[in-house]
Motif scaffolding. Structure first.
Motif, PDB file in Angstrom:
ATOM      1  N   ASP A 123       0.758  -1.098  -0.096  1.00  0.00           N
ATOM      2  CA  ASP A 123      -0.019   0.084   0.018  1.00  0.00           C
ATOM      3  C   ASP A 123       0.799   1.435  -0.045  1.00  0.00           C
ATOM      4  OD1 ASP A 123      -2.073  -1.559   0.247  1.00  0.00           O
ATOM      5  OD2 ASP A 123      -2.806  -1.090   2.065  1.00  0.00           O
ATOM      6  N   TYR A 124       0.480   2.333  -0.743  1.00  0.00           N
ATOM      7  CA  TYR A 124       1.064   3.547  -0.676  1.00  0.00           C
ATOM      8  C   TYR A 124       0.386   4.556   0.260  1.00  0.00           C
ATOM      9  CZ  TYR A 124       3.048   2.125  -5.115  1.00  0.00           C
ATOM     10  OH  TYR A 124       3.833   1.393  -5.951  1.00  0.00           O
ATOM     11  N   LEU A 125       1.313   4.906   1.373  1.00  0.00           N
ATOM     12  CA  LEU A 125       0.676   5.802   2.529  1.00  0.00           C
ATOM     13  C   LEU A 125       1.139   7.249   2.221  1.00  0.00           C
ATOM     14  CD1 LEU A 125      -0.835   5.368   4.919  1.00  0.00           C
ATOM     15  CD2 LEU A 125       1.503   5.392   6.298  1.00  0.00           C
ATOM     16  N   TYR A 126       0.421   8.139   2.359  1.00  0.00           N
ATOM     17  CA  TYR A 126       0.859   9.498   2.257  1.00  0.00           C
ATOM     18  C   TYR A 126       0.447  10.390   3.608  1.00  0.00           C
ATOM     19  CZ  TYR A 126       0.500   7.725  -2.418  1.00  0.00           C
ATOM     20  OH  TYR A 126       0.761   7.145  -3.714  1.00  0.00           O
ATOM     21  N   VAL A 127       1.262  11.240   3.766  1.00  0.00           N
ATOM     22  CA  VAL A 127       0.966  12.446   4.786  1.00  0.00           C
ATOM     23  C   VAL A 127      -0.340  13.301   4.514  1.00  0.00           C
ATOM     24  CG1 VAL A 127       1.364  14.216   6.269  1.00  0.00           C
ATOM     25  CG2 VAL A 127       3.066  12.494   5.944  1.00  0.00           C
ATOM     26  N   LYS A 128      -1.460  13.374   5.167  1.00  0.00           N
ATOM     27  CA  LYS A 128      -2.624  13.872   4.569  1.00  0.00           C
ATOM     28  C   LYS A 128      -2.459  15.252   4.057  1.00  0.00           C
ATOM     29  CE  LYS A 128      -4.801  16.224   7.503  1.00  0.00           C
ATOM     30  NZ  LYS A 128      -5.006  17.648   7.927  1.00  0.00           N
ATOM     31  N   ASP A 129      -1.676  16.139   4.879  1.00  0.00           N
ATOM     32  CA  ASP A 129      -1.370  17.582   4.381  1.00  0.00           C
ATOM     33  C   ASP A 129      -0.734  17.679   3.168  1.00  0.00           C
ATOM     34  OD1 ASP A 129      -2.769  18.356   6.777  1.00  0.00           O
ATOM     35  OD2 ASP A 129      -0.861  18.790   7.892  1.00  0.00           O
ATOM     36  N   ASN A 130       0.234  16.740   2.855  1.00  0.00           N
ATOM     37  CA  ASN A 130       0.857  16.738   1.543  1.00  0.00           C
ATOM     38  C   ASN A 130      -0.017  16.723   0.483  1.00  0.00           C
ATOM     39  OD1 ASN A 130       3.295  16.932   2.939  1.00  0.00           O
ATOM     40  ND2 ASN A 130       3.735  14.987   2.773  1.00  0.00           N
ATOM     41  N   LEU A 131      -1.183  15.780   0.598  1.00  0.00           N
ATOM     42  CA  LEU A 131      -2.126  15.577  -0.636  1.00  0.00           C
ATOM     43  C   LEU A 131      -2.976  16.730  -0.657  1.00  0.00           C
ATOM     44  CD1 LEU A 131      -2.782  11.756  -0.511  1.00  0.00           C
ATOM     45  CD2 LEU A 131      -1.150  13.176  -1.890  1.00  0.00           C
ATOM     46  N   VAL A 132      -3.482  17.499   0.580  1.00  0.00           N
ATOM     47  CA  VAL A 132      -4.453  18.688   0.250  1.00  0.00           C
ATOM     48  C   VAL A 132      -3.500  19.861  -0.248  1.00  0.00           C
ATOM     49  CG1 VAL A 132      -5.415  20.297   1.754  1.00  0.00           C
ATOM     50  CG2 VAL A 132      -5.756  17.849   2.426  1.00  0.00           C
ATOM     51  N   THR A 133      -2.171  20.232   0.101  1.00  0.00           N
ATOM     52  CA  THR A 133      -1.614  21.597  -0.519  1.00  0.00           C
ATOM     53  C   THR A 133      -0.752  21.091  -1.562  1.00  0.00           C
ATOM     54  OG1 THR A 133       0.521  20.962   1.031  1.00  0.00           O
ATOM     55  CG2 THR A 133      -1.493  22.212   2.121  1.00  0.00           C
ATOM     56  N   GLN A 140       5.484  19.752  -7.614  1.00  0.00           N
ATOM     57  CA  GLN A 140       5.271  20.953  -8.271  1.00  0.00           C
ATOM     58  C   GLN A 140       4.586  20.657  -9.893  1.00  0.00           C
ATOM     59  OE1 GLN A 140       6.249  24.498  -8.017  1.00  0.00           O
ATOM     60  NE2 GLN A 140       4.775  24.623  -9.703  1.00  0.00           N
ATOM     61  N   LYS A 141       4.853  19.469 -10.354  1.00  0.00           N
ATOM     62  CA  LYS A 141       4.064  19.101 -11.525  1.00  0.00           C
ATOM     63  C   LYS A 141       2.472  18.942 -11.311  1.00  0.00           C
ATOM     64  CE  LYS A 141       7.752  17.056 -14.094  1.00  0.00           C
ATOM     65  NZ  LYS A 141       8.555  15.741 -14.768  1.00  0.00           N
ATOM     66  N   LYS A 142       2.325  18.263 -10.078  1.00  0.00           N
ATOM     67  CA  LYS A 142       0.670  18.056  -9.604  1.00  0.00           C
ATOM     68  C   LYS A 142       0.207  19.539  -9.684  1.00  0.00           C
ATOM     69  CE  LYS A 142       1.405  13.491  -9.090  1.00  0.00           C
ATOM     70  NZ  LYS A 142       0.609  12.580 -10.119  1.00  0.00           N
ATOM     71  N   ARG A 143       0.731  20.512  -8.708  1.00  0.00           N
ATOM     72  CA  ARG A 143       0.204  21.544  -8.733  1.00  0.00           C
ATOM     73  C   ARG A 143      -0.017  22.359 -10.204  1.00  0.00           C
ATOM     74  NH1 ARG A 143       4.306  22.126  -5.003  1.00  0.00           N
ATOM     75  NH2 ARG A 143       5.326  23.907  -6.018  1.00  0.00           N
ATOM     76  N   ASN A 144       1.036  22.397 -10.978  1.00  0.00           N
ATOM     77  CA  ASN A 144       0.705  22.763 -12.533  1.00  0.00           C
ATOM     78  C   ASN A 144      -0.409  22.172 -13.161  1.00  0.00           C
ATOM     79  OD1 ASN A 144       3.147  24.357 -11.904  1.00  0.00           O
ATOM     80  ND2 ASN A 144       4.546  23.089 -13.138  1.00  0.00           N
ATOM     81  N   ARG A 145      -0.469  20.972 -13.047  1.00  0.00           N
ATOM     82  CA  ARG A 145      -1.755  20.309 -13.662  1.00  0.00           C
ATOM     83  C   ARG A 145      -2.916  20.864 -13.168  1.00  0.00           C
ATOM     84  NH1 ARG A 145      -0.444  15.565 -16.704  1.00  0.00           N
ATOM     85  NH2 ARG A 145      -2.230  14.717 -16.467  1.00  0.00           N
ATOM     86  N   ILE A 146      -3.091  21.081 -11.628  1.00  0.00           N
ATOM     87  CA  ILE A 146      -4.350  21.535 -11.145  1.00  0.00           C
ATOM     88  C   ILE A 146      -4.604  23.001 -11.713  1.00  0.00           C
ATOM     89  CG2 ILE A 146      -5.282  22.365  -9.001  1.00  0.00           C
ATOM     90  CD1 ILE A 146      -4.181  19.695  -7.589  1.00  0.00           C
ATOM     91  N   GLU A 246      -5.587  14.823 -10.496  1.00  0.00           N
ATOM     92  CA  GLU A 246      -4.997  15.557  -9.748  1.00  0.00           C
ATOM     93  C   GLU A 246      -6.129  16.288  -8.785  1.00  0.00           C
ATOM     94  OE1 GLU A 246      -1.677  14.523 -12.386  1.00  0.00           O
ATOM     95  OE2 GLU A 246      -3.998  15.349 -12.425  1.00  0.00           O
ATOM     96  N   VAL A 247      -7.057  16.820  -9.557  1.00  0.00           N
ATOM     97  CA  VAL A 247      -8.053  17.690  -8.730  1.00  0.00           C
ATOM     98  C   VAL A 247      -8.890  16.747  -7.892  1.00  0.00           C
ATOM     99  CG1 VAL A 247     -10.195  19.174  -9.297  1.00  0.00           C
ATOM    100  CG2 VAL A 247      -7.874  19.549 -10.833  1.00  0.00           C
ATOM    101  N   ILE A 248      -9.434  15.791  -8.171  1.00  0.00           N
ATOM    102  CA  ILE A 248     -10.264  14.924  -7.804  1.00  0.00           C
ATOM    103  C   ILE A 248      -9.518  14.461  -6.177  1.00  0.00           C
ATOM    104  CG2 ILE A 248     -10.185  12.816  -8.650  1.00  0.00           C
ATOM    105  CD1 ILE A 248     -13.045  12.517  -8.614  1.00  0.00           C
ATOM    106  N   ASN A 249      -8.264  14.084  -6.517  1.00  0.00           N
ATOM    107  CA  ASN A 249      -7.585  13.514  -5.260  1.00  0.00           C
ATOM    108  C   ASN A 249      -7.530  14.512  -4.375  1.00  0.00           C
ATOM    109  OD1 ASN A 249      -5.702  11.814  -3.753  1.00  0.00           O
ATOM    110  ND2 ASN A 249      -4.414  13.505  -4.440  1.00  0.00           N
ATOM    111  N   SER A 250      -7.191  15.762  -4.702  1.00  0.00           N
ATOM    112  CA  SER A 250      -7.201  16.927  -3.773  1.00  0.00           C
ATOM    113  C   SER A 250      -8.074  17.280  -3.142  1.00  0.00           C
ATOM    114  CB  SER A 250      -6.238  18.101  -4.439  1.00  0.00           C
ATOM    115  OG  SER A 250      -6.143  18.996  -3.474  1.00  0.00           O
ATOM    116  N   LEU A 251      -9.338  17.457  -3.743  1.00  0.00           N
ATOM    117  CA  LEU A 251     -10.501  17.890  -3.456  1.00  0.00           C
ATOM    118  C   LEU A 251     -11.365  16.768  -2.456  1.00  0.00           C
ATOM    119  CD1 LEU A 251     -12.054  19.557  -6.194  1.00  0.00           C
ATOM    120  CD2 LEU A 251     -11.344  20.752  -4.405  1.00  0.00           C
ATOM    121  N   PHE A 252     -11.026  15.443  -2.736  1.00  0.00           N
ATOM    122  CA  PHE A 252     -11.685  14.355  -1.929  1.00  0.00           C
ATOM    123  C   PHE A 252     -10.888  14.462  -0.473  1.00  0.00           C
ATOM    124  CE2 PHE A 252     -11.930   9.605  -1.066  1.00  0.00           C
ATOM    125  CZ  PHE A 252     -12.951   9.862  -0.455  1.00  0.00           C
TER     126      PHE A 252
END
Length: 298
Positions: A123-133, A140-146, A246-252
């Motif tokens: 499983d891939y585990l992430y810090v919640k705040d990192n996926l929100v912001t 950076q590429k994720k933010r650019n796509r959003i 990227e958008v749906i992941n961040s918003l969810f």
């Protein structure tokens, strides 16, 4: 011990045990069990305040295996019960998808053999705040796509799945199934399980949402919260729309974090698919939750 088939109604009894463990792997969630129940032929047993799940093993579908017992009793008690059961049934005592922490305990206290790490099921585990912001250079590429998504599309909405829109979700998923190529058996089976998850969405108390652009549904996601972790079981979107995932992941994650005290997000396994593996790694996981198959000598 008496193992019974797992049905939707079974989770009334299973769910309380899932809250009593902190492995953070998806195998101890309602969705992780229900969506794979027919593939691995899961059954369950509750005895001495412990939950046991039996089925076929990951990467060894010809072998009966068990999850590590969870609940209000000791690991030793659970192993003793399973030993007696396996001796009576004349089968080996094999555990599958064992979390790393439990694997260490078993190896320290029991005569284990055939220990195998299941890399395709990590499983891939992430810090919640990192996926929100999505802060930091690595994202950076994720933010650019959003940013490009919001520049390209107006009237973007993220709406919880409800009785009012679940039929729209089903219709979108029917379209989605026709639009993608299935690269392995797991994805074919997953489509059937997503349909079943939608059919029982409210009974199983899932949490999810839909992404709309100018009133048109372009994606949806389904998950659940166990203790401090959000598990993302389903995430489907129109991949022709740049940045939609990227958008749906961040918003969810943002939506769920507003209701629960989250620390982590588990985006689950890649089942050996290189494209999914690259996508999950691109979000910079804090760690991979390794799982193991192992046998204990009777």
């Amino acid at each position: 011990m008496e193992f019974k088939p797992i049905t939707v109604e079974s989770f009334e009894y299973i769910r309380p045990f899932l809250k009593k463990q902190f492995y953070r792997t998806c195998d101890f969630t309602v969705g992780g069990i229900y969506m794979w129940v027919d593939f691995f032929h899961y059954e369950y047993c509750i005895e001495d305040n412990l939950l046991f799940i039996k089925g076929y093993a990951e990467e060894a579908m010809d072998k009966i295996s068990f999850t590590v017992p969870i609940g209000n009793n000791t690991m030793q008690k659970g192993i003793d019960l399973l030993r007696s059961y396996c001796i009576n049934q004349q089968i080996p005592l094999m555990f599958s998808a064992v979390p790393e922490e439990a694997c260490s305990v078993l190896m320290q206290n029991y005569s284990c053999e055939k220990v195998e790490r299941l890399d395709n099921w990590s499983d891939y585990l992430y810090v919640k705040d990192n996926l929100v912001t999505l802060a930091g250079k690595k994202l950076q590429k994720k933010r650019n796509r959003i940013n490009k998504f919001y520049c390209s599309y107006l009237n973007v909405e993220f709406i919880p799945i409800s009785q009012d829109n679940i039929q729209d979700v089903r219709e979108f998923f029917n379209w989605y199934k026709q639009s993608v190529i299935k690269s392995n058996l797991y994805f074919v089976f997953e489509e059937m399980m997503v349909d079943r998850a939608l059919d029982n969405y409210f009974i199983l108390n899932f949490i999810g949402g839909v992404l709309k652009v100018s009133g048109r549904l372009v994606g949806f996601t389904i998950g659940e919260v166990v203790n401090d972790t959000l598990f993302v079981h389903v995430e489907k979107a129109n991949k022709e729309i740049l940045g939609v995932y990227e958008v749906i992941n961040s918003l969810f994650v943002r939506y769920v974090a507003n209701m629960y005290d989250l620390a982590f997000v588990n985006r689950e396994e890649d089942v050996g698919d290189e494209g999914i593996r690259r996508a999950k790694l691109s979000y910079n996981p804090i760690r991979l939750l390794y799982k193991y198959n192992l046998s204990i000598m009777l």
